[in-house]
Design a protein around this motif. Structure first.
Motif, PDB file in Angstrom:
ATOM      1  N   ARG A  32       0.830  -1.202   0.000  1.00 42.88           N
ATOM      2  CA  ARG A  32       0.000   0.000   0.000  1.00 42.88           C
ATOM      3  C   ARG A  32       0.868   1.258   0.000  1.00 42.88           C
ATOM      4  NH1 ARG A  32      -1.912  -0.515   4.553  1.00 42.88           N
ATOM      5  NH2 ARG A  32      -3.724  -1.843   4.070  1.00 42.88           N
ATOM      6  N   GLN A  33       1.922   1.235   0.808  1.00 46.21           N
ATOM      7  CA  GLN A  33       2.819   2.379   0.876  1.00 46.21           C
ATOM      8  C   GLN A  33       3.502   2.622  -0.472  1.00 46.21           C
ATOM      9  OE1 GLN A  33       5.957   1.992   3.778  1.00 46.21           O
ATOM     10  NE2 GLN A  33       6.356   4.197   3.831  1.00 46.21           N
ATOM     11  N   GLN A  34       3.827   1.544  -1.165  1.00 45.35           N
ATOM     12  CA  GLN A  34       4.423   1.692  -2.491  1.00 45.35           C
ATOM     13  C   GLN A  34       3.438   2.308  -3.484  1.00 45.35           C
ATOM     14  OE1 GLN A  34       6.755  -1.764  -3.913  1.00 45.35           O
ATOM     15  NE2 GLN A  34       6.451  -2.633  -1.879  1.00 45.35           N
ATOM     16  N   LEU A  75      -7.444  -0.890  -4.094  1.00 46.45           N
ATOM     17  CA  LEU A  75      -6.136  -0.433  -4.560  1.00 46.45           C
ATOM     18  C   LEU A  75      -5.592  -1.271  -5.711  1.00 46.45           C
ATOM     19  CD1 LEU A  75      -4.385   0.378  -1.156  1.00 46.45           C
ATOM     20  CD2 LEU A  75      -5.302   1.992  -2.834  1.00 46.45           C
ATOM     21  N   VAL A  76      -5.965  -2.540  -5.757  1.00 48.03           N
ATOM     22  CA  VAL A  76      -5.500  -3.402  -6.840  1.00 48.03           C
ATOM     23  C   VAL A  76      -6.683  -4.150  -7.419  1.00 48.03           C
ATOM     24  CG1 VAL A  76      -3.234  -3.696  -5.756  1.00 48.03           C
ATOM     25  CG2 VAL A  76      -5.022  -5.414  -5.352  1.00 48.03           C
ATOM     26  N   PHE A  85      -3.023  -5.987 -10.805  1.00 44.89           N
ATOM     27  CA  PHE A  85      -2.553  -4.688 -11.246  1.00 44.89           C
ATOM     28  C   PHE A  85      -2.988  -3.594 -10.274  1.00 44.89           C
ATOM     29  CE2 PHE A  85      -2.691  -7.399 -14.878  1.00 44.89           C
ATOM     30  CZ  PHE A  85      -1.633  -7.005 -15.692  1.00 44.89           C
ATOM     31  N   VAL A  86      -2.199  -2.541 -10.206  1.00 48.05           N
ATOM     32  CA  VAL A  86      -2.573  -1.376  -9.408  1.00 48.05           C
ATOM     33  C   VAL A  86      -3.738  -0.696 -10.095  1.00 48.05           C
ATOM     34  CG1 VAL A  86      -1.827   0.853  -8.487  1.00 48.05           C
ATOM     35  CG2 VAL A  86      -0.227  -1.073  -8.570  1.00 48.05           C
ATOM     36  N   SER A 220     -23.866  -1.046 -11.856  1.00 48.96           N
ATOM     37  CA  SER A 220     -24.307   0.175 -12.530  1.00 48.96           C
ATOM     38  C   SER A 220     -23.271   1.276 -12.482  1.00 48.96           C
ATOM     39  CB  SER A 220     -25.619   0.678 -11.912  1.00 48.96           C
ATOM     40  OG  SER A 220     -26.657  -0.255 -12.082  1.00 48.96           O
ATOM     41  N   LEU A 221     -22.516   1.366 -11.374  1.00 50.24           N
ATOM     42  CA  LEU A 221     -21.517   2.422 -11.214  1.00 50.24           C
ATOM     43  C   LEU A 221     -20.095   1.926 -11.468  1.00 50.24           C
ATOM     44  CD1 LEU A 221     -22.869   4.338  -8.077  1.00 50.24           C
ATOM     45  CD2 LEU A 221     -23.000   5.022 -10.476  1.00 50.24           C
ATOM     46  N   GLN A 222     -19.952   0.653 -11.834  1.00 49.51           N
ATOM     47  CA  GLN A 222     -18.630   0.071 -12.122  1.00 49.51           C
ATOM     48  C   GLN A 222     -17.685   0.276 -10.930  1.00 49.51           C
ATOM     49  OE1 GLN A 222     -17.377   1.815 -15.851  1.00 49.51           O
ATOM     50  NE2 GLN A 222     -19.268   1.231 -16.894  1.00 49.51           N
ATOM     51  N   ILE A 223     -18.159  -0.142  -9.765  1.00 52.61           N
ATOM     52  CA  ILE A 223     -17.414   0.038  -8.523  1.00 52.61           C
ATOM     53  C   ILE A 223     -16.494  -1.146  -8.307  1.00 52.61           C
ATOM     54  CG2 ILE A 223     -17.612   0.318  -6.016  1.00 52.61           C
ATOM     55  CD1 ILE A 223     -20.369   1.545  -6.493  1.00 52.61           C
ATOM     56  N   ALA A 224     -15.254  -0.865  -7.953  1.00 52.07           N
ATOM     57  CA  ALA A 224     -14.286  -1.927  -7.696  1.00 52.07           C
ATOM     58  C   ALA A 224     -14.611  -2.635  -6.389  1.00 52.07           C
ATOM     59  CB  ALA A 224     -12.877  -1.354  -7.629  1.00 52.07           C
TER      60      ALA A 224
END
Length: 269
Positions: A32-34, A75-76, A85-86, A220-224
């Motif tokens: 996460r820090q990276q 985050l990924v 992937f990030v 509908s909102l393309q939420i990760a």
């Protein structure tokens, strides 16, 4: 217990060490820090599980748990057959209630706010007649079972879905008027529509809660995965009379809700 990991080249990893903290959380902290420190950028591929196992000297299940934490935080993202992937972190956009109604609107405030950002505003909708549930009747000050117009919206900015909204209006308020259909006439937007029939909106209330998205909201909102939504209950009032209420959903990683609250001058207190 103190965890301290070494990479295969003998250098200490950038991960902070914490007493009593599980290894997978420390690994998640390091990655996460990276990401937040811009060492890993949007679109970068994370090392494979085997490479991460070697880097951190842990088992596969520890690595999978660490990556799952990052995935749940949005985050990924995992792509089948390609790797992890990030994820692109979309810029937070401020949504300021005072800016929406700083001037009395003559159209949709959402359209005006989106276009003020230099983005194209569009929306899709579907209206139908139904009856008020107990919750909606309380919000509109009517009886359960009274007829209402329900309209489902999905708003877009440059083809990106940004907001869902389900609005309710009592048919006793609009039936037989030129603005009976929220999107069917020449006037759109709650404030100008109500102005047209002599009901002048005096104030708007909003209640905001955070929660996990429903499956259809994520789609509908393309939420990760792992990204929460902000659920907003908005009600428009003409004096003490509620004339429209809506349930609004926005992804929490896309918007910051900012409210301007006027304070009366000292001689008005």
């Amino acid at each position: 217990m103190v965890y301290l990991f070494y990479r295969v080249d003998g250098e200490t990893s950038a991960m902070a060490t914490f007493q009593g903290r599980p290894a997978y959380l420390q690994i998640a902290d390091d990655i996460r820090q990276q990401i937040t420190g811009d060492t890993l950028r949007a679109g970068d591929k994370l090392p494979s599980e085997s490479e991460l196992m070697t880097d951190y000297g842990v088992s596969r299940i520890v690595i999978r748990n660490a990556v799952e934490v990052l995935q749940n935080e949005g985050l990924v993202i995992k792509q089948q057959g390609r790797g992890t992937f990030v994820r692109e972190q979309r810029p937070m956009r401020r949504r300021v209630l005072g800016d929406l109604y700083g001037k009395r609107p003559t159209g949709s405030p959402m359209k005006r706010a989106t276009e003020a950002e230099g983005r194209r505003s569009e929306w899709e909708y579907q209206s139908r007649r139904t009856t008020a549930t107990k919750a909606i009747s309380e919000r509109l000050g009517i009886e359960p079972g009274d007829p209402v117009t329900r309209t489902n919206y999905r708003f877009f900015a440059d083809d990106e879905p940004i907001m869902l909204s389900t609005s309710y209006e009592a048919l006793a308020t609009t039936e037989g008027t030129p603005v009976e259909q929220p999107e069917g006439g020449a006037i759109t937007g709650v404030v100008p529509r109500m102005d047209a029939i002599g009901l002048h909106i005096t104030h708007v209330t909003e209640d905001v809660n955070a929660r996990a998205p429903r499956p259809y909201e994520s789609e509908s909102l393309q939420i990760a995965p792992g990204v929460p939504v902000m659920a907003i209950t908005r009600t428009y009032f003409a004096g003490e009379r509620p004339v429209e209420t809506a349930d609004i959903i926005v992804a929490a990683d896309r918007y910051t809700l900012t409210y301007n609250v006027p304070v009366p001058a000292a001689d008005e207190a």
